[in-house]
Scaffold this motif. Structure first.
Motif, mmCIF file in Angstrom:
data_model
loop_
_atom_site.group_PDB
_atom_site.id
_atom_site.type_symbol
_atom_site.label_atom_id
_atom_site.label_comp_id
_atom_site.label_asym_id
_atom_site.label_seq_id
_atom_site.Cartn_x
_atom_site.Cartn_y
_atom_site.Cartn_z
ATOM 1 N N LEU A 155 47.833 42.087 32.720
ATOM 2 C CA LEU A 155 47.556 40.989 33.648
ATOM 3 C C LEU A 155 46.065 40.646 33.662
ATOM 4 C CD1 LEU A 155 48.671 39.093 35.911
ATOM 5 C CD2 LEU A 155 48.125 40.928 37.535
ATOM 6 N N THR A 158 45.235 38.778 30.494
ATOM 7 C CA THR A 158 45.829 37.437 30.508
ATOM 8 C C THR A 158 45.064 36.490 31.437
ATOM 9 O OG1 THR A 158 48.009 38.397 30.081
ATOM 10 C CG2 THR A 158 47.961 36.126 30.869
ATOM 11 N N THR A 159 44.733 36.984 32.633
ATOM 12 C CA THR A 159 44.095 36.134 33.650
ATOM 13 C C THR A 159 42.571 36.160 33.602
ATOM 14 O OG1 THR A 159 44.119 37.918 35.296
ATOM 15 C CG2 THR A 159 46.051 36.467 35.216
ATOM 16 N N LYS A 160 42.032 37.135 32.805
ATOM 17 C CA LYS A 160 40.573 37.337 32.749
ATOM 18 C C LYS A 160 39.991 37.599 34.140
ATOM 19 C CE LYS A 160 39.682 34.720 28.518
ATOM 20 N NZ LYS A 160 41.105 34.727 28.071
ATOM 21 N N SER A 161 40.799 38.316 34.952
ATOM 22 C CA SER A 161 40.391 38.641 36.322
ATOM 23 C C SER A 161 40.825 40.064 36.671
ATOM 24 C CB SER A 161 41.023 37.660 37.308
ATOM 25 O OG SER A 161 40.813 38.084 38.646
ATOM 26 N N THR A 217 35.711 37.198 36.943
ATOM 27 C CA THR A 217 36.457 37.365 38.202
ATOM 28 C C THR A 217 35.693 36.732 39.356
ATOM 29 O OG1 THR A 217 37.396 39.449 37.415
ATOM 30 C CG2 THR A 217 37.514 39.037 39.780
#
Length: 255
Positions: A155, A158-161, A217
């Motif tokens: 995750l 994928t989200t770069k967070s 983030t």
């Protein structure tokens, strides 16, 4: 003189402290459950998995199974008691269907543990054989538990967070793996070494991801906050329109 055994004891004590922090990390969750008198959408699965894992490691650390492993028994015994408290709260504040599931799984785990203990202690006549049987089962269970953060890591990529990957949990998971992997080297214990070595590597990978995506983030969180503020400034007008629309519907109904 500081011997290898002394070093092992010190590392084991540090490992106990770090593991205890990890065992206590869900306390805020269960405080919320206790305060709201409801388990909401929380799942008992992680705690059911942890309690059987702790019980297996307690069995492994017993003198008649794997001598000189008292620190394995102390921390996993503590973890077992903590998980009992968590599951008791889960049982109290669940509906009847969830309660039944918790009871059924716990009964199955108790039966499995009892059968394993009886078979190992009666049919295996050496501590080496007992350690191999119980240790292999413990190792498999621990590897599955340590592999669970893989979905969170996916995750993050994928989200770069790293919003949903708490830093301190990742840090203590890494330290826990390092401590117990080091403990397993004095003397070499493959059943402790394999899962905790893997845990240390996964913890390190999480910390690397945290460092890699920390800046992105912050940008994502700032953008979300800005969107939320825009939404708040637009909301009163939207609410007024909704209220006017609702009032019109009432008037039509009354006519």
């Amino acid at each position: 003189m500081f011997s290898k055994e002394d070093a092992r004891t010190v590392i084991g004590i540090i490992g106990n402290i770090i593991s205890l922090v990890l065992f206590l990390s869900p306390v805020p969750t269960f405080y919320r459950i206790w305060k709201k008198k409801s388990v909401e959408q929380y799942s008992p699965v992680p705690y059911l998995a942890t309690i059987i894992n702790c019980a297996l490691w307690v069995l492994y650390g017993l003198p008649m199974v794997h001598p000189h492993s008292i620190l394995v028994v102390t921390i996993n015994g503590s973890g077992f008691v903590i998980e009992i408290v968590y599951l008791s709260l889960f049982f109290i504040f669940s509906d009847s269907k969830k309660r039944l599931r918790v009871v059924v799984v716990m009964v199955m785990e108790c039966i499995f543990l009892a059968v394993l203990a009886i078979l190992v202690l009666t049919l295996a006549h050496t501590t080496k054989l007992r350690s191999t049987i119980v240790g292999s089962i413990c190792m498999a269970g621990n590897i599955m538990m340590y592999a669970s953060p893989l979905s969170i890591m996916k995750l993050v990529i994928t989200t770069k967070s790293v919003e949903y990957m708490p830093f301190f949990l990742s840090l203590f998971s890494f330290l826990n793996g390092v401590c117990w992997a080091s403990y397993a080297l004095i003397p070499f214990d493959p059943f402790l070494m394999a899962p905790n070595g893997m845990g240390a590597l996964l913890g390190l990978a999480q910390l690397i991801l945290y460092a890699a995506f920390y800046k992105s983030t912050k940008k994502i969180m700032a953008a979300k906050k800005a969107q939320g503020q825009v939404g708040l400034t637009e909301k009163p007008g939207a609410d007024t329109n909704n209220q006017n629309s609702h009032a019109t519907q009432i008037n039509i109904g009354e006519d």
